[in-house]
Design a protein around this motif. Structure first.
Motif, PDB file in Angstrom:
ATOM      1  N   ARG A  25      79.639  28.669  21.283  1.00 46.32           N
ATOM      2  CA  ARG A  25      80.556  28.619  20.143  1.00 46.32           C
ATOM      3  C   ARG A  25      80.917  27.169  19.834  1.00 46.32           C
ATOM      4  NH1 ARG A  25      84.046  31.803  21.861  1.00 46.32           N
ATOM      5  NH2 ARG A  25      83.912  33.594  20.430  1.00 46.32           N
ATOM      6  N   SER A  66      86.293  37.129  11.737  1.00 50.28           N
ATOM      7  CA  SER A  66      87.578  36.478  12.006  1.00 50.28           C
ATOM      8  C   SER A  66      87.467  35.366  13.055  1.00 50.28           C
ATOM      9  CB  SER A  66      88.592  37.516  12.485  1.00 50.28           C
ATOM     10  OG  SER A  66      88.134  38.155  13.677  1.00 50.28           O
ATOM     11  N   ASP A  67      86.329  35.252  13.716  1.00 53.19           N
ATOM     12  CA  ASP A  67      86.130  34.197  14.735  1.00 53.19           C
ATOM     13  C   ASP A  67      86.243  32.834  14.051  1.00 53.19           C
ATOM     14  OD1 ASP A  67      84.821  32.262  16.506  1.00 53.19           O
ATOM     15  OD2 ASP A  67      84.132  33.995  17.653  1.00 53.19           O
ATOM     16  N   TYR A  68      87.014  31.928  14.658  1.00 54.14           N
ATOM     17  CA  TYR A  68      87.221  30.621  14.024  1.00 54.14           C
ATOM     18  C   TYR A  68      85.915  29.857  13.806  1.00 54.14           C
ATOM     19  CZ  TYR A  68      86.504  28.026  18.400  1.00 54.14           C
ATOM     20  OH  TYR A  68      85.964  27.471  19.531  1.00 54.14           O
ATOM     21  N   SER A 124      82.950  31.399  13.079  1.00 56.22           N
ATOM     22  CA  SER A 124      81.957  32.257  12.419  1.00 56.22           C
ATOM     23  C   SER A 124      81.225  31.544  11.287  1.00 56.22           C
ATOM     24  CB  SER A 124      82.620  33.535  11.891  1.00 56.22           C
ATOM     25  OG  SER A 124      83.620  33.227  10.916  1.00 56.22           O
ATOM     26  N   THR A 152      83.674  28.028   6.435  1.00 57.32           N
ATOM     27  CA  THR A 152      84.536  29.139   6.016  1.00 57.32           C
ATOM     28  C   THR A 152      84.224  30.397   6.820  1.00 57.32           C
ATOM     29  OG1 THR A 152      84.586  28.241   3.772  1.00 57.32           O
ATOM     30  CG2 THR A 152      85.268  30.547   4.065  1.00 57.32           C
ATOM     31  N   LYS A 153      85.250  31.011   7.376  1.00 61.71           N
ATOM     32  CA  LYS A 153      85.035  32.216   8.165  1.00 61.71           C
ATOM     33  C   LYS A 153      84.414  33.295   7.288  1.00 61.71           C
ATOM     34  CE  LYS A 153      89.286  31.477  10.755  1.00 61.71           C
ATOM     35  NZ  LYS A 153      90.551  32.141  11.182  1.00 61.71           N
TER      36      LYS A 153
END
Length: 460
Positions: A70, A97-99, A101, A85-86
Motif C-alpha cells: 500500500r 474507501s481505502d486511503y 485506492s 482520488t479514492k
C-alpha cells in the motif's frame, strides 16, 4: 502514529529522489540503533544529511522494519502525480474507501504495479526485493548493457530484467552466496543502501560475473528448459558433443546460453569444463631420473620430488583438456638432454616445462626461481611463460622469490618450443626441503605451475 511515520518516511524518500522540494525534513544527523562501525551507517547518515530520509521520533532508524505494498503505491502515485482520488479499483481486496485506492488503481493502470492471479492486490503485504527493483529501475530510468546472473533469479522470470538493471548500475551484487532472494521482504536498511547507491556513485558496487565455462554435452539429446527442473517446458535441445556456455548452477541444474539456445540443463549430462588450454600439447620434463638422481639433501632426492610434482601437474593439465607429453613417467630410464628436446619438438608441443629442485653448498640459500633462455628460438614467449609461472609458484608454496632469470640450460636453449626450467626450491635448505617433502606443498606447486600456464595462454 508509528504507521503514519512509516508512510511519511516512504513518501519522503522517493519524492526526494525525484527532486520534489516541498518536503520538511528533520535536522537529525544520526540514529541511535545503527553502530558507527556498521557499513549501513555511512549510507543512512548520507541520506539523512541530504534531507532524503529521517529516523523515528525516538531517534531510531529501525533498519529491519519493512514497507507495505500500500505504501509503495502511494509513493509511486505521489512521485508520478497520479490521480489519488479514492475510487473503485480492479482488485477485490482494495475497498474504494481505502486511503490509497486511487493511487493503487492509477499505478495499476500505468503498469507500475501488478496484482496477483487471484484478483487481489494484498495492500497490507510487505513489498519484496523484486518489487523494489521495479521501483528503482523505473524511478532512475536504469538501463542494462550486459547480463548479470544470480543463482535464484531465473532469467526467464518477469523480474529478471529489472534486477539485472540494478546489477548493471552498481546498486546490488546480491548476497554472498550469489543469491538475490527476489521474494524476500525488503527492509528499510536495504532500501537505504539501494537508494544511497542510486544517488551517489561512490557507494556503488561491482558484481563479479565470471566468464562462462565451455562444456560438452554427454547425451544423445539434452532438453534445454525454462527452469531448473523437468517440470519446466523445453525451449529446444542439444545433441551429443555440442558445446555449451555454462553460466551458473542452481541445485543440479546449469543455466546455459549460446547461439540458438538459452535455458537450464541437468549437470549430469555436461562434461568437465574446457579451458583455454583445451587441445594444447604440453611437454613436462621431470628432471634427472634413473641413474641420475639429481640433488640429494635433507633426506630428499631431486628426481623423486620433481617426478611427483610433474605427475600432479599432468593431472591438472589433462583435466583442463590439454594433451600432456612426459619425457619420463617413472624412474626406469634417463632420457638424455637432447632426447628431452627431441620429445618436445617431435610431439609438436606448444610449451615445454622442465621441473627441478635446487641445491647449494650453503644451507642458507633458499627460494624459487624460473629460467628461460633469451637466445632460444622463442625466447620472448619463453620469458613470458617463466614470468607467469614464477609469479604463481613462489606465492603458492610461500618461498622466497628469486625471480625470473636467463639460463643456459640445453633443454631450454636448444628447444624450438617455448620452454622454461623451474627450480621449485632448495632441498639443501631445511625450510624449503620440509615443503618439498610434503605432499600438500607438492600439490600446491603443481597447481601453481598449472595456473601460471593458464595465465600464459590467456596472454597469448
Amino acid at each position: 502514529m508509528k504507521k503514519f511515520v512509516s508512510i511519511s518516511l516512504s513518501l519522503m524518500v522517493l519524492l526526494s529522489l525525484l527532486g520534489v522540494s516541498n518536503v520538511k525534513v528533520s535536522a537529525q544527523t544520526h540514529v541511535t540503533d545503527i553502530s558507527s562501525s556498521d557499513p549501513l551507517a555511512v549510507k543512512v547518515n548520507y541520506l539523512i544529511s541530504k534531507g532524503i530520509i529521517t529516523g523515528y521520533p525516538d531517534g531510531t532508524f529501525r533498519p529491519d522494519n519493512k514497507v507495505t505494498r500500500r505504501e509503495a503505491a502511494v509513493v509511486l502515485g505521489k512521485t508520478f502525480s497520479l490521480n489519488g482520488t479514492k475510487r473503485k479499483t480492479s482488485f477485490k481486496d482494495v475497498r474504494s474507501s481505502d486511503y490509497a485506492s486511487g493511487y493503487i488503481q492509477s499505478a495499476y493502470e500505468k503498469g507500475f504495479l501488478n496484482g496477483y492471479g487471484d484478483g487481489t492486490y494484498r495492500p497490507d503485504h510487505y513489498m519484496t526485493r523484486s518489487e523494489m527493483s521495479y521501483l528503482l529501475a523505473k524511478a532512475f530510468n536504469f538501463s542494462a548493457t550486459k547480463n548479470y546472473y544470480f543463482i535464484d533469479v531465473n532469467p526467464f522470470a518477469h523480474y529478471y530484467r529489472v534486477i539485472n538493471k540494478l546489477a548493471n548500475n552498481g546498486i546490488t551484487v546480491g548476497y554472498t552466496d550469489d543469491t538475490f532472494r527476489p521474494t524476500r521482504k525488503v527492509t528499510r536498511g536495504e532500501f537505504a543502501i539501494f537508494t544511497a547507491r542510486a544517488l551517489n556513485s561512490s557507494f556503488r558496487v561491482i558484481k563479479d560475473q565470471p566468464s562462462p565455462e565451455t562444456r560438452i554435452v554427454k547425451a544423445d539429446w539434452l532438453n534445454v528448459r525454462k527452469g531448473p527442473s523437468t517440470s519446466y517446458s523445453s525451449t529446444g535441445g542439444l545433441e551429443d558433443g555440442s558445446r555449451v556456455n555454462y553460466y551458473f548452477k542452481t541445485g543440479d541444474w546449469a543455466f546455459v546460453k549460446g547461439a540458438g539456445y538459452e535455458g537450464f540443463v541437468h549437470t549430469a549430462y555436461l562434461g568437465m569444463p574446457l579451458s583455454i588450454i583445451n587441445g594444447k600439447v604440453i611437454t613436462l620434463d621431470p628432471g634427472h631420473g634413473h641413474t641420475d638422481p639429481g640433488a640429494i639433501a635433507n633426506g630428499l632426492v631431486e628426481k623423486e620430488v620433481v617426478l611427483s610434482v610433474s605427475k600432479k601437474l599432468r593431472a591438472y593439465l589433462e583435466n583442463a583438456g590439454a594433451k600432456v607429453v612426459m619425457t619420463r613417467t617413472d624412474d626406469s630410464r634417463y632420457p638424455s638432454l637432447s632426447e628431452r628436446v627431441w620429445i618436445a619438438e617431435n610431439s609438436n608441443s606448444d610449451t615445454f616445462i622442465s621441473v627441478h629442485a635446487n641445491k647449494h653448498s650453503s644451507e642458507d640459500a633458499h627460494g624459487t626461481e624460473t629460467y628461460y633462455n633469451y637466445y632460444s628460438p622463442n625466447g620472448s614467449d619463453a620469458r613470458k611463460l617463466a614470468e607467469y609461472i614464477q609469479n604463481r609458484l613462489y606465492k603458492a608454496i610461500d618461498t622466497s622469490n628469486r625471480g625470473v632469470k636467463h639460463g643456459n640450460f640445453q633443454v631450454i636453449r636448444d628447444n624450438y618450443v617455448p620452454g622454461v626450467l623451474v627450480e621449485l626450491g632448495f632441498i639443501s635448505n631445511p625450510e624449503d626441503a620440509k615443503k618439498l617433502a610434503s605432499d600438500v606443498y607438492r600439490e600446491k606447486a603443481a597447481k601453481a605451475i598449472y595456473l601460471g600456464i593458464l595465465d600464459y595462454y590467456k596472454y597469448k
